[in-house]
Motif scaffolding. Structure first.
Motif, PDB file in Angstrom:
ATOM      1  N   PHE A 265      -2.640  14.069   2.491  1.00  0.00           N
ATOM      2  CA  PHE A 265      -2.446  12.713   1.966  1.00  0.00           C
ATOM      3  C   PHE A 265      -3.169  11.691   2.846  1.00  0.00           C
ATOM      4  CE2 PHE A 265      -0.289   8.666   1.912  1.00  0.00           C
ATOM      5  CZ  PHE A 265      -0.154   8.410   0.557  1.00  0.00           C
ATOM      6  N   ASP A 266      -3.026  11.832   4.153  1.00  0.00           N
ATOM      7  CA  ASP A 266      -3.692  10.906   5.074  1.00  0.00           C
ATOM      8  C   ASP A 266      -5.208  10.946   4.894  1.00  0.00           C
ATOM      9  OD1 ASP A 266      -1.219  10.260   6.089  1.00  0.00           O
ATOM     10  OD2 ASP A 266      -1.374  11.590   7.822  1.00  0.00           O
ATOM     11  N   ARG A 267      -5.712  12.157   4.722  1.00  0.00           N
ATOM     12  CA  ARG A 267      -7.162  12.289   4.562  1.00  0.00           C
ATOM     13  C   ARG A 267      -7.629  11.627   3.272  1.00  0.00           C
ATOM     14  NH1 ARG A 267     -10.733  17.901   4.244  1.00  0.00           N
ATOM     15  NH2 ARG A 267     -12.769  16.864   4.065  1.00  0.00           N
ATOM     16  N   ALA A 268      -6.833  11.779   2.214  1.00  0.00           N
ATOM     17  CA  ALA A 268      -7.184  11.140   0.945  1.00  0.00           C
ATOM     18  C   ALA A 268      -7.183   9.629   1.087  1.00  0.00           C
ATOM     19  CB  ALA A 268      -6.203  11.582  -0.139  1.00  0.00           C
ATOM     20  N   LEU A 269      -6.251   9.112   1.854  1.00  0.00           N
ATOM     21  CA  LEU A 269      -6.162   7.666   2.036  1.00  0.00           C
ATOM     22  C   LEU A 269      -7.359   7.129   2.812  1.00  0.00           C
ATOM     23  CD1 LEU A 269      -3.985   5.602   1.159  1.00  0.00           C
ATOM     24  CD2 LEU A 269      -3.078   5.733   3.488  1.00  0.00           C
TER      25      LEU A 269
ATOM     26  N   ASP B   6       8.101   9.002   3.498  1.00  0.00           N
ATOM     27  CA  ASP B   6       7.650   8.667   4.842  1.00  0.00           C
ATOM     28  C   ASP B   6       7.328   7.176   4.878  1.00  0.00           C
ATOM     29  OD1 ASP B   6       5.985   8.195   7.136  1.00  0.00           O
ATOM     30  OD2 ASP B   6       5.664  10.350   7.292  1.00  0.00           O
ATOM     31  N   GLN B   7       8.147   6.402   5.559  1.00  0.00           N
ATOM     32  CA  GLN B   7       7.973   4.951   5.572  1.00  0.00           C
ATOM     33  C   GLN B   7       6.662   4.530   6.224  1.00  0.00           C
ATOM     34  OE1 GLN B   7      11.350   2.859   7.106  1.00  0.00           O
ATOM     35  NE2 GLN B   7      12.822   4.036   5.920  1.00  0.00           N
ATOM     36  N   ASP B   8       6.255   5.209   7.287  1.00  0.00           N
ATOM     37  CA  ASP B   8       5.015   4.850   7.971  1.00  0.00           C
ATOM     38  C   ASP B   8       3.814   5.038   7.054  1.00  0.00           C
ATOM     39  OD1 ASP B   8       6.426   4.225  10.250  1.00  0.00           O
ATOM     40  OD2 ASP B   8       6.147   6.189  11.178  1.00  0.00           O
ATOM     41  N   ARG B   9       3.807   6.120   6.307  1.00  0.00           N
ATOM     42  CA  ARG B   9       2.682   6.366   5.400  1.00  0.00           C
ATOM     43  C   ARG B   9       2.666   5.361   4.244  1.00  0.00           C
ATOM     44  NH1 ARG B   9       3.353  11.559   7.466  1.00  0.00           N
ATOM     45  NH2 ARG B   9       1.363  12.455   8.147  1.00  0.00           N
ATOM     46  N   LEU B  10       3.862   4.979   3.779  1.00  0.00           N
ATOM     47  CA  LEU B  10       3.916   3.957   2.740  1.00  0.00           C
ATOM     48  C   LEU B  10       3.317   2.647   3.240  1.00  0.00           C
ATOM     49  CD1 LEU B  10       7.359   4.354   0.950  1.00  0.00           C
ATOM     50  CD2 LEU B  10       5.115   4.214  -0.132  1.00  0.00           C
ATOM     51  N   SER B  11       3.685   2.268   4.445  1.00  0.00           N
ATOM     52  CA  SER B  11       3.141   1.034   5.020  1.00  0.00           C
ATOM     53  C   SER B  11       1.632   1.124   5.171  1.00  0.00           C
ATOM     54  CB  SER B  11       3.794   0.757   6.378  1.00  0.00           C
ATOM     55  OG  SER B  11       5.185   0.576   6.251  1.00  0.00           O
ATOM     56  N   ALA B  12       1.148   2.295   5.612  1.00  0.00           N
ATOM     57  CA  ALA B  12      -0.298   2.485   5.765  1.00  0.00           C
ATOM     58  C   ALA B  12      -1.013   2.413   4.422  1.00  0.00           C
ATOM     59  CB  ALA B  12      -0.564   3.836   6.438  1.00  0.00           C
ATOM     60  N   ALA B  13      -0.407   2.991   3.385  1.00  0.00           N
ATOM     61  CA  ALA B  13      -1.026   2.960   2.054  1.00  0.00           C
ATOM     62  C   ALA B  13      -1.115   1.534   1.532  1.00  0.00           C
ATOM     63  CB  ALA B  13      -0.216   3.837   1.096  1.00  0.00           C
TER      64      ALA B  13
ATOM     65  N   ALA C  16       7.392  -1.720 -10.833  1.00  0.00           N
ATOM     66  CA  ALA C  16       8.496  -0.827 -10.466  1.00  0.00           C
ATOM     67  C   ALA C  16       8.100   0.084  -9.312  1.00  0.00           C
ATOM     68  CB  ALA C  16       8.922   0.004 -11.668  1.00  0.00           C
ATOM     69  N   THR C  17       6.881   0.595  -9.351  1.00  0.00           N
ATOM     70  CA  THR C  17       6.410   1.481  -8.280  1.00  0.00           C
ATOM     71  C   THR C  17       6.292   0.738  -6.960  1.00  0.00           C
ATOM     72  OG1 THR C  17       5.144   2.769  -9.907  1.00  0.00           O
ATOM     73  CG2 THR C  17       4.587   3.088  -7.599  1.00  0.00           C
ATOM     74  N   LEU C  18       5.763  -0.489  -6.995  1.00  0.00           N
ATOM     75  CA  LEU C  18       5.625  -1.274  -5.774  1.00  0.00           C
ATOM     76  C   LEU C  18       6.992  -1.682  -5.220  1.00  0.00           C
ATOM     77  CD1 LEU C  18       2.588  -3.492  -6.805  1.00  0.00           C
ATOM     78  CD2 LEU C  18       2.648  -1.948  -4.843  1.00  0.00           C
ATOM     79  N   ILE C  19       7.895  -2.060  -6.097  1.00  0.00           N
ATOM     80  CA  ILE C  19       9.246  -2.415  -5.653  1.00  0.00           C
ATOM     81  C   ILE C  19       9.914  -1.224  -4.974  1.00  0.00           C
ATOM     82  CG2 ILE C  19      11.571  -2.934  -6.508  1.00  0.00           C
ATOM     83  CD1 ILE C  19      10.239  -4.859  -8.514  1.00  0.00           C
ATOM     84  N   LYS C  20       9.737  -0.050  -5.558  1.00  0.00           N
ATOM     85  CA  LYS C  20      10.292   1.161  -4.962  1.00  0.00           C
ATOM     86  C   LYS C  20       9.685   1.423  -3.588  1.00  0.00           C
ATOM     87  CE  LYS C  20      11.168   6.054  -5.995  1.00  0.00           C
ATOM     88  NZ  LYS C  20      11.010   7.124  -7.006  1.00  0.00           N
ATOM     89  N   ALA C  21       8.368   1.243  -3.490  1.00  0.00           N
ATOM     90  CA  ALA C  21       7.677   1.477  -2.218  1.00  0.00           C
ATOM     91  C   ALA C  21       8.175   0.514  -1.136  1.00  0.00           C
ATOM     92  CB  ALA C  21       6.172   1.341  -2.407  1.00  0.00           C
ATOM     93  N   TYR C  22       8.250  -0.777  -1.467  1.00  0.00           N
ATOM     94  CA  TYR C  22       8.721  -1.741  -0.468  1.00  0.00           C
ATOM     95  C   TYR C  22      10.191  -1.514  -0.139  1.00  0.00           C
ATOM     96  CZ  TYR C  22       4.462  -4.540  -0.432  1.00  0.00           C
ATOM     97  OH  TYR C  22       3.173  -4.965  -0.250  1.00  0.00           O
ATOM     98  N   GLY C  23      10.962  -1.080  -1.107  1.00  0.00           N
ATOM     99  CA  GLY C  23      12.358  -0.759  -0.833  1.00  0.00           C
ATOM    100  C   GLY C  23      12.498   0.379   0.143  1.00  0.00           C
ATOM    101  N   MET C  24      11.657   1.392   0.005  1.00  0.00           N
ATOM    102  CA  MET C  24      11.709   2.526   0.926  1.00  0.00           C
ATOM    103  C   MET C  24      11.327   2.132   2.335  1.00  0.00           C
ATOM    104  SD  MET C  24      10.462   6.114  -0.668  1.00  0.00           S
ATOM    105  CE  MET C  24      10.610   6.788   0.968  1.00  0.00           C
ATOM    106  N   THR C  25      10.449   1.147   2.471  1.00  0.00           N
ATOM    107  CA  THR C  25      10.029   0.700   3.797  1.00  0.00           C
ATOM    108  C   THR C  25      10.916  -0.434   4.332  1.00  0.00           C
ATOM    109  OG1 THR C  25       8.403  -0.787   2.772  1.00  0.00           O
ATOM    110  CG2 THR C  25       7.627   1.370   3.470  1.00  0.00           C
ATOM    111  N   ARG C  26      12.045  -0.650   3.666  1.00  0.00           N
ATOM    112  CA  ARG C  26      13.030  -1.638   4.090  1.00  0.00           C
ATOM    113  C   ARG C  26      12.465  -3.060   4.088  1.00  0.00           C
ATOM    114  NH1 ARG C  26      17.732   1.085   3.518  1.00  0.00           N
ATOM    115  NH2 ARG C  26      17.573   3.144   4.460  1.00  0.00           N
ATOM    116  N   GLN C  27      11.465  -3.323   3.254  1.00  0.00           N
ATOM    117  CA  GLN C  27      10.898  -4.670   3.153  1.00  0.00           C
ATOM    118  C   GLN C  27      11.483  -5.349   1.916  1.00  0.00           C
ATOM    119  OE1 GLN C  27       6.582  -5.003   4.147  1.00  0.00           O
ATOM    120  NE2 GLN C  27       6.639  -2.758   4.230  1.00  0.00           N
TER     121      GLN C  27
END
Length: 572
Positions: free
Chosen positions: A100-104, A131-138, A159-170
């Motif tokens: 995943f990191d390589r794809a990013l 993985d919250q760190d990877r979400l933040s990096a993405a 909805a996808t972005l809200i879910k992502a920010y929710g997972m990263t506690r933002q």
């Protein structure tokens, strides 16, 4: 081909037929050779077809070899990276986090123009990694690549972005997106349920309840039986369960029934767990019957939760009955189920049943673990059979392929102390260090209580010096200050202050422990020791009447294990 009118597009169309899940790499490569024979060079679309075929077949190494060829040749585009993330979404176990990191990184390296489709598939893949760190990096990568929410953005993207920010506690960003989405039009049921999920996951249940009321007003005029409402109800039930508000969770469940909302397996399991955690096994049993009546088949989690709940309550017969039922239904018990039964049998001080559970674990192909060993050690300690307790540590790890951890050694130390064998407990600390296990705070607290109980100056000095010299965590993380204070008091009473106490006191203060010299600053009166300095009491002592009741129950429980003591049979 005979007319020499083929072009790259023609080959790409033909290539797609060879790149499905049933296609082969050999056929695809043969077509590429034919393409080269016609004087044509593959382009990005050609390689994207090969890439999609590799991922459809679950061959991630081949997919990355194709990426290498693309980087050496025509390069890649946004669709290339989208294919990679979609491949992860379809086969989560095939592509690991490093892939995943390589794809990013490909997005930055090739200045890929990020579109809404790519954002969605990348975030969904990243959310799957949890993985919250990877979400933040993405999210940071998307911003660097120039992507921002377009004026016409799909609700699914929000909805996808809200879910992502929710997972990263933002939560502030999730609320901002929610505000943007609602300003552009009425939120969909999917968007409501996703925002409710984020709020519950971040401990904002009251806000989630407010949003749920809005959702009912906006979309509930024709009933609440849709999938969106089923998801929202499930999130609210989970929120109440997390706060151990079992009553409110059950009220929500009754409301679901009144509104004809379909109650799924996850909701039933959440409710059963909520009841079990507060000891309401009658409520858990009613939910189990409701599941059966609603043709919602209980799974391993259902049975495991119920069995553990009954064992914690001491209702071993009910647990064994459920155990037999789950085996009748063809559900294979796991280590959690067996350890719950083992713990339940141990609390009844039934050596015979515990031994049968261990044999049943073997028959089911489930190996006992450190948790199993700890349960047995506690049982043997209560039964004053230290030889059997030591045998567990000496033989079980070697037989079942695990290494005894600090918890196992500490349990055995506690058993030794309860049986008046402080020296054996002290020897175990040396043994565990030689075995590569580092004593923790619980280990030192157990030994200190034992040494205080015996007023052993020698043992107290050994333990305090060992903690101060420990290579691992600092002494202030290993030693309970109240116990240390009592230890210093014992050294003074036993006339060992000048020889040992003063020096240890200075070192303990240097290590950051807030202890006082005995007799200074209101130290404890010798006639009124604190609770930490009192003698350890032997746990789970039973009356004679209780033992007689247990003996009468043994024949029935033996029948639950098939009567032979070799394997567990059906109960019902």
């Amino acid at each position: 081909k005979a007319a020499r009118r083929l072009d790259v597009v023609s080959f790409n169309i033909l290539l797609k037929q060879h790149c499905g899940a049933d296609g082969s790499e050999e056929e695809s490569r043969a077509l590429l050779q034919d393409m080269a024979g016609c004087g044509l060079r593959p382009n990005v679309a050609t390689y994207n077809s090969l890439l999609g075929g590799a991922l459809a077949a679950g061959d991630v190494p081949r997919a990355w070899r194709i990426i290498d060829e693309m980087e050496a040749g025509p390069g890649l585009d946004a669709y290339t990276v989208s294919i990679l993330f979609k491949g992860y979404k379809g086969r989560r176990r095939a592509m690991d986090s490093q892939s995943f990191d390589r794809a990013l990184t490909l997005l930055d390296r090739y200045s890929v123009k990020v579109d809404e489709v790519l954002v969605n598939v990348a975030l969904e893949a990243c959310v799957g990694l949890r993985d919250q760190d990877r979400l933040s990096a993405a999210l940071a990568t998307f911003r660097r690549c120039g992507w921002s929410l377009p004026k016409q953005c799909a609700a699914h993207t929000y909805a996808t972005l809200i879910k992502a920010y929710g997972m990263t506690r933002q939560l502030n960003m999730a609320w901002k997106l929610w505000g943007d989405a609602t300003a552009r039009g009425a939120p969909t049921e999917q968007l409501y349920s996703q925002m409710i999920d984020v709020l519950v996951s971040n401990g904002r249940l009251e806000d989630a309840l407010g949003l749920f009321s809005e959702m009912k007003a906006a979309h509930g005029k024709e009933g609440l039986g849709s999938q969106g409402f089923a998801v929202a109800y499930a999130m609210i039930v989970r929120g109440f369960a997390q706060r151990k508000e079992c009553g409110r969770a059950m009220e929500c469940y009754e409301d679901m029934k009144r509104q004809h909302v379909k109650v799924g397996l996850v909701v039933f399991n959440t409710l059963i767990d909520a009841c079990s955690r507060v000891g309401d096994m009658d409520g858990a049993a009613r939910l189990f019957r409701d599941m059966m009546g609603a043709d919602c088949m209980p799974d391993l989690i259902t049975y495991s939760t119920l069995i553990k709940g009954y064992c914690v309550r001491g209702e071993l017969d009910q647990a064994l009955e459920l155990f037999g039922l789950m085996r009748k239904k063809g559900i294979r018990p796991d280590a959690i189920v067996f350890n719950s039964l083992l713990d339940g049998c141990a609390k009844k001080q039934s050596l015979e049943l515990c031994q049968q559970v261990v044999r049943a674990m073997e028959d089911a192909g489930v190996n006992p673990s450190n948790h199993s060993a700890s349960i047995l050690i506690k049982l043997y300690g209560r039964c004053r059979d230290l030889d059997a307790a030591f045998k567990v540590v000496d033989e079980m790890p070697r037989k079942y392929g695990f290494r005894p951890n600090a918890a196992v050694f500490t349990c055995l130390m506690s058993a030794c102390i309860a049986n008046g064998r402080l020296e054996s407990a002290m020897d175990l600390r040396v043994r565990m260090i030689r075995a590569g296990e580092v004593p923790d705070e619980k280990t030192y607290s157990t030994l200190l209580r034992g040494a205080l109980r015996s007023s052993s100056v020698e043992s107290l000095c050994v333990l305090l010096r060992a903690a101060l010299q420990e290579d691992g965590p600092p002494a202030r993380h290993l030693l309970d200050e109240e116990l240390v204070q009592q230890a210093l008091l014992v050294l003074q009473r036993r006339r060992a202050w000048e020889e040992h106490g003063r020096e240890l006191f200075g070192r303990l203060r240097e290590a950051g422990l807030q202890v006082r010299a005995p007799g200074v600053g209101g130290a404890e009166d010798s006639k009124a020791p604190s609770p930490a300095g009192r003698c350890c009491q032997q746990a789970f002592s039973q009356t004679q009447q209780y033992r007689q009741q247990e003996r009468r129950a043994q024949p029935q429980r033996r029948r639950a294990f098939g009567g032979t003591g070799n394997s567990i049979g059906a109960v019902m």
